[in-house]
Scaffold this motif. Sequence first.
Motif, PDB file in Angstrom:
ATOM      1  N   GLN A 167      18.230  13.226  -8.453  1.00 43.69           N
ATOM      2  CA  GLN A 167      16.969  12.540  -8.163  1.00 43.69           C
ATOM      3  C   GLN A 167      16.733  12.474  -6.654  1.00 43.69           C
ATOM      4  N   CYS A 168      17.772  12.127  -5.923  1.00 42.52           N
ATOM      5  CA  CYS A 168      17.655  12.013  -4.472  1.00 42.52           C
ATOM      6  C   CYS A 168      17.430  13.379  -3.837  1.00 42.52           C
ATOM      7  N   LEU A 169      18.141  14.376  -4.305  1.00 44.35           N
ATOM      8  CA  LEU A 169      17.987  15.712  -3.754  1.00 44.35           C
ATOM      9  C   LEU A 169      16.585  16.249  -4.015  1.00 44.35           C
ATOM     10  N   ALA A 170      16.043  15.981  -5.178  1.00 43.98           N
ATOM     11  CA  ALA A 170      14.722  16.498  -5.527  1.00 43.98           C
ATOM     12  C   ALA A 170      13.584  15.676  -4.922  1.00 43.98           C
ATOM     13  N   PHE A 171      13.719  14.353  -4.927  1.00 46.68           N
ATOM     14  CA  PHE A 171      12.588  13.509  -4.580  1.00 46.68           C
ATOM     15  C   PHE A 171      12.801  12.578  -3.394  1.00 46.68           C
ATOM     16  N   GLY A 172      13.970  12.588  -2.792  1.00 43.56           N
ATOM     17  CA  GLY A 172      14.202  11.753  -1.609  1.00 43.56           C
ATOM     18  C   GLY A 172      13.968  10.286  -1.882  1.00 43.56           C
ATOM     19  N   PHE A 173      13.346   9.626  -0.932  1.00 47.19           N
ATOM     20  CA  PHE A 173      13.140   8.179  -1.061  1.00 47.19           C
ATOM     21  C   PHE A 173      12.078   7.819  -2.087  1.00 47.19           C
ATOM     22  N   THR A 174      11.302   8.788  -2.550  1.00 47.76           N
ATOM     23  CA  THR A 174      10.205   8.463  -3.467  1.00 47.76           C
ATOM     24  C   THR A 174      10.689   8.011  -4.839  1.00 47.76           C
ATOM     25  N   TRP A 175      11.934   8.270  -5.193  1.00 46.16           N
ATOM     26  CA  TRP A 175      12.427   7.757  -6.475  1.00 46.16           C
ATOM     27  C   TRP A 175      13.160   6.445  -6.301  1.00 46.16           C
ATOM     28  N   TRP A 176      13.883   6.248  -5.207  1.00 43.04           N
ATOM     29  CA  TRP A 176      14.672   5.026  -5.099  1.00 43.04           C
ATOM     30  C   TRP A 176      13.931   3.872  -4.438  1.00 43.04           C
ATOM     31  N   LEU A 177      12.927   4.150  -3.614  1.00 42.06           N
ATOM     32  CA  LEU A 177      12.214   3.055  -2.939  1.00 42.06           C
ATOM     33  C   LEU A 177      11.520   2.117  -3.934  1.00 42.06           C
ATOM     34  N   PRO A 178      10.778   2.642  -4.915  1.00 36.42           N
ATOM     35  CA  PRO A 178      10.167   1.701  -5.888  1.00 36.42           C
ATOM     36  C   PRO A 178      11.199   0.891  -6.673  1.00 36.42           C
ATOM     37  N   ILE A 179      12.356   1.483  -6.967  1.00 35.97           N
ATOM     38  CA  ILE A 179      13.398   0.757  -7.690  1.00 35.97           C
ATOM     39  C   ILE A 179      13.975  -0.346  -6.816  1.00 35.97           C
ATOM     40  N   MET A 181       0.829  -1.190   0.000  1.00 37.86           N
ATOM     41  CA  MET A 181       0.000   0.000   0.000  1.00 37.86           C
ATOM     42  C   MET A 181       0.878   1.262   0.000  1.00 37.86           C
ATOM     43  N   PHE A 182       1.852   1.318   0.933  1.00 37.17           N
ATOM     44  CA  PHE A 182       2.723   2.490   1.022  1.00 37.17           C
ATOM     45  C   PHE A 182       3.526   2.665  -0.257  1.00 37.17           C
ATOM     46  N   LEU A 183       4.000   1.563  -0.807  1.00 37.03           N
ATOM     47  CA  LEU A 183       4.792   1.633  -2.038  1.00 37.03           C
ATOM     48  C   LEU A 183       3.945   2.158  -3.199  1.00 37.03           C
ATOM     49  N   LYS A 184       2.689   1.729  -3.267  1.00 37.82           N
ATOM     50  CA  LYS A 184       1.791   2.198  -4.317  1.00 37.82           C
ATOM     51  C   LYS A 184       1.546   3.704  -4.176  1.00 37.82           C
ATOM     52  N   LEU A 185       1.327   4.165  -2.954  1.00 37.72           N
ATOM     53  CA  LEU A 185       1.121   5.594  -2.707  1.00 37.72           C
ATOM     54  C   LEU A 185       2.379   6.388  -3.035  1.00 37.72           C
ATOM     55  N   THR A 186       3.534   5.818  -2.713  1.00 35.45           N
ATOM     56  CA  THR A 186       4.806   6.480  -2.999  1.00 35.45           C
ATOM     57  C   THR A 186       4.978   6.672  -4.500  1.00 35.45           C
ATOM     58  N   LYS A 187       4.653   5.643  -5.275  1.00 40.14           N
ATOM     59  CA  LYS A 187       4.783   5.743  -6.727  1.00 40.14           C
ATOM     60  C   LYS A 187       3.855   6.811  -7.298  1.00 40.14           C
ATOM     61  N   GLN A 188       2.632   6.894  -6.772  1.00 38.71           N
ATOM     62  CA  GLN A 188       1.642   7.813  -7.320  1.00 38.71           C
ATOM     63  C   GLN A 188       1.831   9.254  -6.849  1.00 38.71           C
ATOM     64  N   PHE A 189       2.069   9.430  -5.572  1.00 37.76           N
ATOM     65  CA  PHE A 189       2.005  10.769  -4.994  1.00 37.76           C
ATOM     66  C   PHE A 189       3.322  11.300  -4.435  1.00 37.76           C
ATOM     67  N   GLY A 190       4.358  10.499  -4.410  1.00 35.15           N
ATOM     68  CA  GLY A 190       5.608  10.886  -3.773  1.00 35.15           C
ATOM     69  C   GLY A 190       6.269  12.107  -4.393  1.00 35.15           C
ATOM     70  N   LYS A 191       6.445  12.088  -5.695  1.00 34.29           N
ATOM     71  CA  LYS A 191       7.132  13.199  -6.360  1.00 34.29           C
ATOM     72  C   LYS A 191       6.328  14.497  -6.298  1.00 34.29           C
ATOM     73  N   PRO A 192       5.014  14.469  -6.550  1.00 36.19           N
ATOM     74  CA  PRO A 192       4.258  15.722  -6.400  1.00 36.19           C
ATOM     75  C   PRO A 192       4.291  16.272  -4.969  1.00 36.19           C
ATOM     76  N   ILE A 193       4.281  15.391  -3.986  1.00 38.00           N
ATOM     77  CA  ILE A 193       4.348  15.855  -2.599  1.00 38.00           C
ATOM     78  C   ILE A 193       5.706  16.503  -2.330  1.00 38.00           C
ATOM     79  N   CYS A 194       6.778  15.927  -2.857  1.00 39.23           N
ATOM     80  CA  CYS A 194       8.108  16.529  -2.677  1.00 39.23           C
ATOM     81  C   CYS A 194       8.173  17.910  -3.314  1.00 39.23           C
ATOM     82  N   VAL A 195       7.609  18.039  -4.501  1.00 36.93           N
ATOM     83  CA  VAL A 195       7.601  19.339  -5.172  1.00 36.93           C
ATOM     84  C   VAL A 195       6.796  20.342  -4.349  1.00 36.93           C
ATOM     85  N   LEU A 196       5.669  19.910  -3.813  1.00 30.07           N
ATOM     86  CA  LEU A 196       4.847  20.774  -2.966  1.00 30.07           C
ATOM     87  C   LEU A 196       5.604  21.200  -1.710  1.00 30.07           C
ATOM     88  N   LEU A 197       6.291  20.251  -1.067  1.00 27.09           N
ATOM     89  CA  LEU A 197       7.064  20.585   0.128  1.00 27.09           C
ATOM     90  C   LEU A 197       8.166  21.591  -0.180  1.00 27.09           C
TER      91      LEU A 197
END
Length: 80
Positions: free
Chosen positions: A65-77, A1-17
Amino acid sequence: MFLKLTKQFGKPICVLLYGVFGYLAGKKKPLPLLILLGMHLSEYFLVGRKVAEEAGLTKPEGFFQCLAFGFTWWLPIKKS
């Protein structure tokens, strides 16, 4: 569940933060932005660098990628 949410919403949330914390930094409250940057930078050296190498990314690509998106880019990989 968390991984699915991370894939969908992680990067937009990072940009918002970054947007919110950048706004706060402009209002003389830089601590949240500095903490976010510090966390993402430490993630690169602890996990992101290795995941980027395994995924075939160059070091600069993995770093940004890490600086911009944190764990949201590497966790799914890593979980794939």
